[in-house]
Design a protein around this motif. Structure first.
Motif, PDB file in Angstrom:
ATOM      1  N   VAL A  66     -32.259 -64.919  96.848  1.00  0.00           N
ATOM      2  CA  VAL A  66     -31.268 -64.672  97.697  1.00  0.00           C
ATOM      3  C   VAL A  66     -30.508 -65.944  97.687  1.00  0.00           C
ATOM      4  O   VAL A  66     -29.271 -65.640  97.683  1.00  0.00           O
ATOM      5  N   GLU A  67     -30.972 -66.967  97.838  1.00  0.00           N
ATOM      6  CA  GLU A  67     -30.154 -68.092  97.746  1.00  0.00           C
ATOM      7  C   GLU A  67     -29.046 -68.379  96.911  1.00  0.00           C
ATOM      8  O   GLU A  67     -28.007 -68.596  97.203  1.00  0.00           O
ATOM      9  N   VAL A  68     -29.571 -68.256  95.833  1.00  0.00           N
ATOM     10  CA  VAL A  68     -28.990 -68.726  94.312  1.00  0.00           C
ATOM     11  C   VAL A  68     -27.662 -67.466  94.147  1.00  0.00           C
ATOM     12  O   VAL A  68     -26.634 -67.685  94.010  1.00  0.00           O
ATOM     13  N   LYS A 116     -20.972 -74.516  95.513  1.00  0.00           N
ATOM     14  CA  LYS A 116     -21.402 -75.084  94.303  1.00  0.00           C
ATOM     15  C   LYS A 116     -22.065 -76.495  94.431  1.00  0.00           C
ATOM     16  O   LYS A 116     -22.766 -76.566  93.493  1.00  0.00           O
ATOM     17  N   GLY A 117     -22.099 -76.966  95.631  1.00  0.00           N
ATOM     18  CA  GLY A 117     -22.749 -78.046  95.532  1.00  0.00           C
ATOM     19  C   GLY A 117     -23.981 -77.654  95.787  1.00  0.00           C
ATOM     20  O   GLY A 117     -25.007 -78.629  95.240  1.00  0.00           O
ATOM     21  N   TRP A 118     -24.655 -76.668  96.369  1.00  0.00           N
ATOM     22  CA  TRP A 118     -26.060 -76.292  96.393  1.00  0.00           C
ATOM     23  C   TRP A 118     -26.475 -75.998  94.938  1.00  0.00           C
ATOM     24  O   TRP A 118     -27.772 -76.348  94.462  1.00  0.00           O
ATOM     25  N   LEU A 119     -25.628 -75.284  94.138  1.00  0.00           N
ATOM     26  CA  LEU A 119     -26.130 -74.669  92.729  1.00  0.00           C
ATOM     27  C   LEU A 119     -26.332 -75.893  92.030  1.00  0.00           C
ATOM     28  O   LEU A 119     -27.224 -75.911  91.187  1.00  0.00           O
ATOM     29  N   MET A 120     -25.412 -76.966  91.972  1.00  0.00           N
ATOM     30  CA  MET A 120     -25.451 -78.289  91.298  1.00  0.00           C
ATOM     31  C   MET A 120     -26.757 -78.950  91.574  1.00  0.00           C
ATOM     32  O   MET A 120     -27.612 -79.471  91.002  1.00  0.00           O
ATOM     33  N   LEU A 121     -27.266 -78.836  92.923  1.00  0.00           N
ATOM     34  CA  LEU A 121     -28.338 -79.589  93.390  1.00  0.00           C
ATOM     35  C   LEU A 121     -29.627 -78.849  92.972  1.00  0.00           C
ATOM     36  O   LEU A 121     -30.707 -79.231  92.895  1.00  0.00           O
ATOM     37  N   TRP A 122     -29.574 -77.498  93.063  1.00  0.00           N
ATOM     38  CA  TRP A 122     -30.656 -76.713  92.577  1.00  0.00           C
ATOM     39  C   TRP A 122     -30.791 -76.468  90.937  1.00  0.00           C
ATOM     40  O   TRP A 122     -31.875 -75.821  90.596  1.00  0.00           O
ATOM     41  N   ASN A 207     -33.692 -70.467 103.798  1.00  0.00           N
ATOM     42  CA  ASN A 207     -33.150 -71.825 103.533  1.00  0.00           C
ATOM     43  C   ASN A 207     -32.237 -72.011 104.844  1.00  0.00           C
ATOM     44  O   ASN A 207     -31.210 -71.093 104.984  1.00  0.00           O
ATOM     45  N   GLY A 208     -32.342 -72.980 105.620  1.00  0.00           N
ATOM     46  CA  GLY A 208     -31.756 -73.406 106.976  1.00  0.00           C
ATOM     47  C   GLY A 208     -30.185 -73.225 106.490  1.00  0.00           C
ATOM     48  O   GLY A 208     -29.321 -73.023 107.319  1.00  0.00           O
ATOM     49  N   ALA A 209     -29.833 -74.345 105.567  1.00  0.00           N
ATOM     50  CA  ALA A 209     -28.389 -74.540 105.219  1.00  0.00           C
ATOM     51  C   ALA A 209     -27.800 -73.190 104.874  1.00  0.00           C
ATOM     52  O   ALA A 209     -26.543 -72.866 105.179  1.00  0.00           O
ATOM     53  N   VAL A 210     -28.263 -72.226 103.902  1.00  0.00           N
ATOM     54  CA  VAL A 210     -27.743 -71.115 103.756  1.00  0.00           C
ATOM     55  C   VAL A 210     -27.470 -70.172 104.792  1.00  0.00           C
ATOM     56  O   VAL A 210     -26.707 -69.564 105.215  1.00  0.00           O
TER      57      VAL A 210
END
Length: 243
Positions: A66-68, A116-122, A207-210
């Motif tokens: 779900v997050e990605v 996009k920052g999340w995706l880079m981090l993941w 995920n709390g940020a999501v």
């Protein structure tokens, strides 16, 4: 005597309140150069918030989660809204429409940077490989397993609420009141599709940020949808059908 500071509009602000707080012309002159900075700030904020909410080390979300899926697909969805908002901001003569378009464009661009920052981090690609909406099972309001396209390459909208290539071309061909009305109609429908996605992410992500970002989208876009309905009514226009 010092002049009183203008009151900030509440969540259900009227069109007149928005009009009174329109930005100075200089905001538009610098917007193009500032857009990249907004995107980068959003990406940085996304990575910082993700790290801050990870109190204990956990594996990053996997492809298909779900997050990605939310971060990938909502980024695509948002970028079309930014495109429409920027066009209305630069071509409308109505201060209320210009202000609304400016607010939507700047807010959603920052949110794209965050995702996009999340995706880079993941360690995940910025766009999904394959169909859109596979992270949302069938039966949640729409047929979510839609074919992957490159935004405006098809006459079929790639995700709920998004405009087709023909609708985007029509928007660019209009002027005056017709432009204002059509922009409001397209953006209202666009928000309706986006809130379905945000609600699913809020309800199903751990995920709390999501969840925090999805909740922020639901609140801000809910207020904007109320405002757009009011603005359409004042222009004797109706929203577009939303299946």
């Amino acid at each position: 005597m010092a002049s009183a500071e203008p009151a900030e509009p509440d969540q259900e602000g009227t069109e007149e309140e928005v009009s009174d707080q329109r930005p100075a012309w200089s905001r538009y002159v610098i917007f193009g150069a500032a857009a990249l900075a907004v995107l980068l700030v959003g990406a940085t904020l996304g990575m910082v918030l993700t790290r801050a909410t990870d109190e204990q080390p956990t594996p990053p979300p996997a492809a298909g989660s779900v997050e990605v899926g939310f971060a990938q697909d909502m980024s695509v969805h948002h970028l079309q809204a930014v495109t429409m908002a920027n066009w209305a901001r630069d071509h409308s003569a109505d201060p209320a429409v210009v202000q609304l378009a400016f607010d939507i464009g700047s807010t959603q661009l920052e949110q794209v940077g965050r995702m996009k920052g999340w995706l880079m981090l993941w360690g995940q690609p910025e766009e999904a490989i394959g169909d859109y909406m596979t992270w949302m099972p069938q039966g949640h309001g729409h047929d979510h397993a839609m074919p992957q396209t490159s935004g405006e390459a098809s006459s079929t909208a790639p995700m709920p609420g998004m405009a087709t290539s023909e609708e985007m071309s029509k928007l660019r061909s209009l002027s005056g009141k017709r432009l204002d009305v059509y922009f409001l109609q397209l953006m209202l429908r666009h928000h309706q599709g986006g809130t379905d996605m945000a609600q699913y992410a809020y309800d199903h992500s751990s995920n709390g940020a999501v969840r925090t970002l999805a909740d922020s989208m639901l609140r801000s876009q809910g207020a904007e949808m109320d405002l757009m309905r009011q603005m359409l009514a004042r222009r004797d226009a109706q929203p577009l059908p939303f299946p």
